[in-house]
Design a protein around this motif. Structure first.
Motif, mmCIF file in Angstrom:
data_model
loop_
_atom_site.group_PDB
_atom_site.id
_atom_site.type_symbol
_atom_site.label_atom_id
_atom_site.label_comp_id
_atom_site.label_asym_id
_atom_site.label_seq_id
_atom_site.Cartn_x
_atom_site.Cartn_y
_atom_site.Cartn_z
ATOM 1 N N TRP A 14 22.277 32.324 40.042
ATOM 2 C CA TRP A 14 22.280 33.680 40.584
ATOM 3 C C TRP A 14 23.651 34.054 41.142
ATOM 4 N N ALA A 15 24.306 33.115 41.811
ATOM 5 C CA ALA A 15 25.643 33.395 42.359
ATOM 6 C C ALA A 15 26.642 33.651 41.238
ATOM 7 N N TYR A 16 26.585 32.838 40.189
ATOM 8 C CA TYR A 16 27.480 33.051 39.047
ATOM 9 C C TYR A 16 27.197 34.397 38.371
ATOM 10 N N GLY A 43 33.012 30.810 43.823
ATOM 11 C CA GLY A 43 33.138 29.629 44.683
ATOM 12 C C GLY A 43 31.804 29.224 45.278
ATOM 13 N N LEU A 44 30.994 30.218 45.678
ATOM 14 C CA LEU A 44 29.662 29.925 46.215
ATOM 15 C C LEU A 44 28.802 29.259 45.152
ATOM 16 N N GLY A 45 28.857 29.791 43.941
ATOM 17 C CA GLY A 45 28.088 29.184 42.858
ATOM 18 C C GLY A 45 28.490 27.757 42.595
ATOM 19 N N ALA A 46 29.807 27.497 42.606
ATOM 20 C CA ALA A 46 30.290 26.133 42.381
ATOM 21 C C ALA A 46 29.811 25.196 43.485
ATOM 22 N N LEU A 84 38.454 29.839 39.035
ATOM 23 C CA LEU A 84 39.045 30.024 40.363
ATOM 24 C C LEU A 84 40.540 29.721 40.352
ATOM 25 N N VAL A 85 40.914 28.645 39.682
ATOM 26 C CA VAL A 85 42.329 28.245 39.663
ATOM 27 C C VAL A 85 43.186 29.283 38.949
#
Length: 263
Positions: A14-16, A43-46, A84-85
């Motif tokens: 869901w976050a992704y 980041g939350l999903g990760a 992210l990177v």
């Protein structure tokens, strides 16, 4: 424990998905808020996904490296970290929709084939498996990031505009070079593992064959970039095609050409 793992992984999906939606909003508005929201949600999903993988490791008493379901989760995680990177380090937020689409697709398919952690079959009871999978995640994550950069390169236009975008060519090349080094280690560690498990370094199993094809595609790109001066749209399309080969090696071979690597 499995229910807790499922909850973390469902929340990660869901976050992704929310991150993908924010990334699409960014493409439409080019607003800084949607760009930041994309990275925060990714980041939350990760983080949630890592928690789910930890729960799975505790429940199974092993690293989550053994099945297609687990590899899909790790591939998605590696791609999310690459997102992210690249987006934050290189200030390239346009890459997020392309990469998050891959992440959401991998996570969604993983949710369909989810199953509890099971004991390892004898062929998988090897430390070489851990090295093999770890290097594959680094390689595939880099190739996914390079594909995202190439997609941005293609989306930014053609003709005279290409001359103003050498930075994207260089970034994609660096990512491919990084991934290629680890893909070479994937093949080497896989050969050692195969000799230990089945008594042969190479058996032309479909997965082995397509891993070699993937290696050759990226070797050709690196040669074309260095020796032939390939840049721009031609190189970008080759990178996109290379990632399509990666996905076929991971999913197409598993579903259509089962062999010794089918678990």
């Amino acid at each position: 424990m499995y229910t807790l793992e499922q909850n973390f992984l469902a929340l990660a999906l869901w976050a992704y998905t929310a991150a993908l939606a924010a990334a699409l909003v960014f493409l439409w508005t080019r607003g800084p808020f949607s760009s930041r929201a994309t990275l925060v949600l990714c980041g939350l999903g990760a983080g949630l996904q890592v928690a789910g993988l930890v729960m799975r490791s505790i429940a199974g008493g092993r690293w989550p490296f053994a099945s297609l379901f687990e590899f899909l989760l790790l591939f998605a995680l590696g791609t999310a970290v690459s997102t992210l990177v690249v987006a934050a380090r290189y200030r390239l937020p346009e890459v997020t929709p392309f990469l998050l689409l891959v992440v959401v697709g991998l996570m969604a398919y993983a949710s369909v084939i989810a199953r509890p952690a099971e004991p390892l079959v004898p062929a998988l009871q090897s430390y070489w498996l851990q090295f093999h999978v770890a290097t594959a995640i680094l390689a595939y994550g880099a190739f996914a990031a390079a594909c995202g950069v190439a997609a941005v390169r293609l989306a930014r236009g053609r003709g005279a505009n290409e001359k103003s975008l050498p930075g994207l060519d260089r970034l994609a090349h660096r990512l491919i070079a990084f991934g290629f080094a680890f893909l070479t280690l994937v093949i080497i560690t896989g050969a050692v593992w195969a000799e230990e498990a089945w008594g042969a370094w190479w058996s032309w199993d479909p997965k082995e064959t397509w891993a070699l094809i993937t290696w050759l595609v990226y070797a050709f790109y690196l040669h074309a970039y260095t020796a032939r001066g390939w840049r721009g749209r031609r190189a970008a399309w080759l990178i996109v095609g290379g990632f399509a080969v990666v996905l076929f090696t991971l999913l197409g071979v598993t579903l259509l050409l089962p062999g010794m690597h089918s678990y």
